[in-house]
Motif scaffolding. Structure first.
Motif, PDB file in Angstrom:
ATOM      1  N   GLN A  14       0.836  -1.205   0.000  1.00  0.00           N
ATOM      2  CA  GLN A  14       0.000   0.000   0.000  1.00  0.00           C
ATOM      3  C   GLN A  14       0.869   1.253   0.000  1.00  0.00           C
ATOM      4  OE1 GLN A  14      -3.263   0.113  -0.468  1.00  0.00           O
ATOM      5  NE2 GLN A  14      -3.192   2.342  -0.435  1.00  0.00           N
ATOM      6  N   ARG A  15       1.945   1.226   0.771  1.00  0.00           N
ATOM      7  CA  ARG A  15       2.873   2.377   0.801  1.00  0.00           C
ATOM      8  C   ARG A  15       3.488   2.584  -0.576  1.00  0.00           C
ATOM      9  NH1 ARG A  15       8.185   2.452   1.168  1.00  0.00           N
ATOM     10  NH2 ARG A  15       8.244   0.270   1.755  1.00  0.00           N
ATOM     11  N   ASN A  16       3.904   1.500  -1.231  1.00  0.00           N
ATOM     12  CA  ASN A  16       4.490   1.618  -2.567  1.00  0.00           C
ATOM     13  C   ASN A  16       3.474   2.156  -3.578  1.00  0.00           C
ATOM     14  OD1 ASN A  16       6.999   0.756  -1.756  1.00  0.00           O
ATOM     15  ND2 ASN A  16       6.677  -1.365  -2.391  1.00  0.00           N
ATOM     16  N   ARG A  17       2.224   1.713  -3.459  1.00  0.00           N
ATOM     17  CA  ARG A  17       1.182   2.209  -4.357  1.00  0.00           C
ATOM     18  C   ARG A  17       1.032   3.726  -4.182  1.00  0.00           C
ATOM     19  NH1 ARG A  17      -4.230   3.375  -5.018  1.00  0.00           N
ATOM     20  NH2 ARG A  17      -5.235   2.381  -6.799  1.00  0.00           N
ATOM     21  N   GLU A  18       1.009   4.177  -2.941  1.00  0.00           N
ATOM     22  CA  GLU A  18       0.880   5.616  -2.679  1.00  0.00           C
ATOM     23  C   GLU A  18       2.102   6.387  -3.187  1.00  0.00           C
ATOM     24  OE1 GLU A  18      -1.906   7.206  -1.659  1.00  0.00           O
ATOM     25  OE2 GLU A  18      -2.789   5.206  -1.839  1.00  0.00           O
ATOM     26  N   LEU A  21       1.609   6.730  -6.889  1.00  0.00           N
ATOM     27  CA  LEU A  21       0.598   7.739  -7.189  1.00  0.00           C
ATOM     28  C   LEU A  21       1.115   9.154  -6.934  1.00  0.00           C
ATOM     29  CD1 LEU A  21      -2.597   5.994  -5.798  1.00  0.00           C
ATOM     30  CD2 LEU A  21      -2.087   6.499  -8.201  1.00  0.00           C
ATOM     31  N   ASP A  22       1.828   9.344  -5.835  1.00  0.00           N
ATOM     32  CA  ASP A  22       2.387  10.669  -5.539  1.00  0.00           C
ATOM     33  C   ASP A  22       3.365  11.107  -6.623  1.00  0.00           C
ATOM     34  OD1 ASP A  22       0.911  10.802  -3.193  1.00  0.00           O
ATOM     35  OD2 ASP A  22       2.601  10.254  -1.893  1.00  0.00           O
ATOM     36  N   ALA A  23       4.237  10.189  -7.032  1.00  0.00           N
ATOM     37  CA  ALA A  23       5.201  10.501  -8.090  1.00  0.00           C
ATOM     38  C   ALA A  23       4.476  10.784  -9.401  1.00  0.00           C
ATOM     39  CB  ALA A  23       6.189   9.351  -8.259  1.00  0.00           C
ATOM     40  N   ALA A  24       3.472   9.993  -9.705  1.00  0.00           N
ATOM     41  CA  ALA A  24       2.731  10.167 -10.950  1.00  0.00           C
ATOM     42  C   ALA A  24       1.999  11.505 -10.977  1.00  0.00           C
ATOM     43  CB  ALA A  24       1.757   9.016 -11.143  1.00  0.00           C
ATOM     44  N   VAL A  25       1.420  11.907  -9.848  1.00  0.00           N
ATOM     45  CA  VAL A  25       0.749  13.210  -9.798  1.00  0.00           C
ATOM     46  C   VAL A  25       1.731  14.305 -10.199  1.00  0.00           C
ATOM     47  CG1 VAL A  25      -0.189  14.974  -8.232  1.00  0.00           C
ATOM     48  CG2 VAL A  25      -1.036  12.634  -8.114  1.00  0.00           C
ATOM     49  N   ALA A  38       8.635   4.215 -16.523  1.00  0.00           N
ATOM     50  CA  ALA A  38       9.931   4.008 -15.867  1.00  0.00           C
ATOM     51  C   ALA A  38      10.355   5.251 -15.102  1.00  0.00           C
ATOM     52  CB  ALA A  38      10.984   3.621 -16.893  1.00  0.00           C
ATOM     53  N   ARG A  39      10.057   6.427 -15.637  1.00  0.00           N
ATOM     54  CA  ARG A  39      10.411   7.659 -14.936  1.00  0.00           C
ATOM     55  C   ARG A  39       9.560   7.795 -13.669  1.00  0.00           C
ATOM     56  NH1 ARG A  39       9.949  12.895 -18.167  1.00  0.00           N
ATOM     57  NH2 ARG A  39      11.254  11.710 -19.583  1.00  0.00           N
ATOM     58  N   ILE A  40       8.300   7.394 -13.734  1.00  0.00           N
ATOM     59  CA  ILE A  40       7.441   7.432 -12.545  1.00  0.00           C
ATOM     60  C   ILE A  40       8.002   6.494 -11.484  1.00  0.00           C
ATOM     61  CG2 ILE A  40       5.151   6.853 -11.652  1.00  0.00           C
ATOM     62  CD1 ILE A  40       4.049   7.840 -14.408  1.00  0.00           C
ATOM     63  N   ALA A  41       8.401   5.292 -11.905  1.00  0.00           N
ATOM     64  CA  ALA A  41       8.970   4.323 -10.959  1.00  0.00           C
ATOM     65  C   ALA A  41      10.221   4.888 -10.301  1.00  0.00           C
ATOM     66  CB  ALA A  41       9.290   3.018 -11.683  1.00  0.00           C
ATOM     67  N   GLU A  42      11.089   5.462 -11.112  1.00  0.00           N
ATOM     68  CA  GLU A  42      12.334   6.039 -10.579  1.00  0.00           C
ATOM     69  C   GLU A  42      12.034   7.160  -9.593  1.00  0.00           C
ATOM     70  OE1 GLU A  42      16.070   8.666 -12.276  1.00  0.00           O
ATOM     71  OE2 GLU A  42      15.061   7.279 -13.644  1.00  0.00           O
ATOM     72  N   HIS A  43      11.111   8.022  -9.959  1.00  0.00           N
ATOM     73  CA  HIS A  43      10.756   9.151  -9.104  1.00  0.00           C
ATOM     74  C   HIS A  43      10.139   8.675  -7.785  1.00  0.00           C
ATOM     75  CE1 HIS A  43      10.279  13.482  -8.716  1.00  0.00           C
ATOM     76  NE2 HIS A  43       9.034  13.292  -8.271  1.00  0.00           N
ATOM     77  N   ALA A  44       9.410   7.559  -7.848  1.00  0.00           N
ATOM     78  CA  ALA A  44       8.780   6.995  -6.646  1.00  0.00           C
ATOM     79  C   ALA A  44       9.771   6.202  -5.805  1.00  0.00           C
ATOM     80  CB  ALA A  44       7.612   6.096  -7.037  1.00  0.00           C
ATOM     81  N   GLY A  45      10.940   5.864  -6.379  1.00  0.00           N
ATOM     82  CA  GLY A  45      11.921   5.072  -5.651  1.00  0.00           C
ATOM     83  C   GLY A  45      11.570   3.593  -5.597  1.00  0.00           C
ATOM     84  N   VAL A  51       5.388  -0.710 -10.213  1.00  0.00           N
ATOM     85  CA  VAL A  51       4.401   0.139 -10.880  1.00  0.00           C
ATOM     86  C   VAL A  51       3.391  -0.739 -11.615  1.00  0.00           C
ATOM     87  CG1 VAL A  51       4.017   1.898 -12.656  1.00  0.00           C
ATOM     88  CG2 VAL A  51       5.976   2.100 -11.102  1.00  0.00           C
ATOM     89  N   TYR A  52       3.899  -1.703 -12.393  1.00  0.00           N
ATOM     90  CA  TYR A  52       2.994  -2.536 -13.186  1.00  0.00           C
ATOM     91  C   TYR A  52       2.200  -3.530 -12.335  1.00  0.00           C
ATOM     92  CZ  TYR A  52       4.548  -0.551 -17.547  1.00  0.00           C
ATOM     93  OH  TYR A  52       4.785   0.320 -18.589  1.00  0.00           O
ATOM     94  N   ARG A  53       2.685  -3.871 -11.165  1.00  0.00           N
ATOM     95  CA  ARG A  53       1.891  -4.729 -10.268  1.00  0.00           C
ATOM     96  C   ARG A  53       0.638  -3.992  -9.787  1.00  0.00           C
ATOM     97  NH1 ARG A  53       6.550  -6.929  -8.733  1.00  0.00           N
ATOM     98  NH2 ARG A  53       7.051  -5.445  -7.098  1.00  0.00           N
ATOM     99  N   HIS A  54       0.778  -2.710  -9.592  1.00  0.00           N
ATOM    100  CA  HIS A  54      -0.352  -1.911  -9.125  1.00  0.00           C
ATOM    101  C   HIS A  54      -1.205  -1.377 -10.269  1.00  0.00           C
ATOM    102  CE1 HIS A  54       0.740  -1.940  -4.904  1.00  0.00           C
ATOM    103  NE2 HIS A  54       1.991  -1.719  -5.260  1.00  0.00           N
ATOM    104  N   PHE A  55      -0.568  -1.074 -11.396  1.00  0.00           N
ATOM    105  CA  PHE A  55      -1.253  -0.445 -12.528  1.00  0.00           C
ATOM    106  C   PHE A  55      -0.789  -1.127 -13.807  1.00  0.00           C
ATOM    107  CE2 PHE A  55      -0.346   2.649  -9.189  1.00  0.00           C
ATOM    108  CZ  PHE A  55      -1.647   2.916  -8.770  1.00  0.00           C
ATOM    109  N   ALA A  56      -1.594  -2.045 -14.305  1.00  0.00           N
ATOM    110  CA  ALA A  56      -1.199  -2.865 -15.454  1.00  0.00           C
ATOM    111  C   ALA A  56      -0.971  -2.039 -16.720  1.00  0.00           C
ATOM    112  CB  ALA A  56      -2.240  -3.946 -15.712  1.00  0.00           C
ATOM    113  N   THR A  57      -1.682  -0.917 -16.824  1.00  0.00           N
ATOM    114  CA  THR A  57      -1.549  -0.070 -18.008  1.00  0.00           C
ATOM    115  C   THR A  57      -1.431   1.393 -17.586  1.00  0.00           C
ATOM    116  OG1 THR A  57      -3.927   0.338 -18.251  1.00  0.00           O
ATOM    117  CG2 THR A  57      -3.035  -1.659 -19.323  1.00  0.00           C
ATOM    118  N   ARG A  58      -1.012   2.215 -18.513  1.00  0.00           N
ATOM    119  CA  ARG A  58      -0.953   3.666 -18.274  1.00  0.00           C
ATOM    120  C   ARG A  58      -2.357   4.184 -17.954  1.00  0.00           C
ATOM    121  NH1 ARG A  58       2.574   7.272 -19.314  1.00  0.00           N
ATOM    122  NH2 ARG A  58       3.756   5.879 -20.662  1.00  0.00           N
TER     123      ARG A  58
END
Length: 192
Positions: A14-18, A21-25, A38-45, A51-58
């Protein structure tokens, strides 16, 4: 016979999902809907797999951003409707909450993607219901003009939350606009 209740996500999941989402916002607001996952994943750490486990698509990710934003809008609208003072005071609190939360919104009226799930449409309707109750209370008290709609408040809040380039201290300018808009919403200002 029904199956077992769905498992709650682990706290770290749940923390990783948040985090995602914070990075994506931040990145979607800055770089647009096409920002690489990939940039969202990097920004989220986190890793791209997270990312894809939580959100299968953009579209799933964008839909989650819009849904989360409408959840925030619902909370702000309900708080405004429950405001103990005047209806105008409730509207002021809605506008100021939208201004406060502007960097957290990824909504179509705030320049975000138009991705709507049925659950998101329900939240969107809840915003209108809460604002309608506030408007009705204000009309009954003789505070608000008769032609005011929830959509008027939503549009005004959206415009106030999007800083204009080169305007300097947007918070100060937007608060002045809130005062001007509120003055125009009073029952004595309807066009004759």
């Amino acid at each position: 016979m029904s199956g077992p209740a769905p498992r709650r996500p682990r706290k770290d999941a749940q923390r990783n999902r948040e985090l995602v989402l914070d990075a994506a916002v931040e990145l979607v607001r800055r770089d647009g809907e096409g920002v690489p996952m990939a940039r969202i994943a990097e920004h989220a750490g986190v890793g791209i797999g997270t990312v894809y486990r939580h959100f299968a698509t953009r579209e799933d990710l964008l839909g989650a951003l819009v849904h989360r934003s409408f959840g925030l809008a619902v909370a702000n609208a309900r708080a405004a409707a429950e405001h103990q003072g005047s209806a105008l005071g409730g509207i002021r609190s809605f506008f100021l909450a939208t201004l406060r939360d502007r960097d957290r919104f990824v909504l179509p009226l705030h320049g975000g993607p138009a991705v709507f799930t049925p659950a998101t449409r329900e939240l969107q309707a809840e915003v209108r219901v809460a604002l309608r109750s506030l408007i009705d209370r204000g009309r009954e008290a003789g505070e608000l003009r008769d032609d005011l709609t929830p959509e008027d408040l939503i549009l005004a809040a959206s415009l106030l939350s999007r800083p204009l380039p080169g305007t300097g201290d947007w918070d100060r300018l937007a608060r002045r606009q809130v005062d001007l808009v509120l003055h125009g919403l009073g029952s004595g200002t309807a066009p004759g």
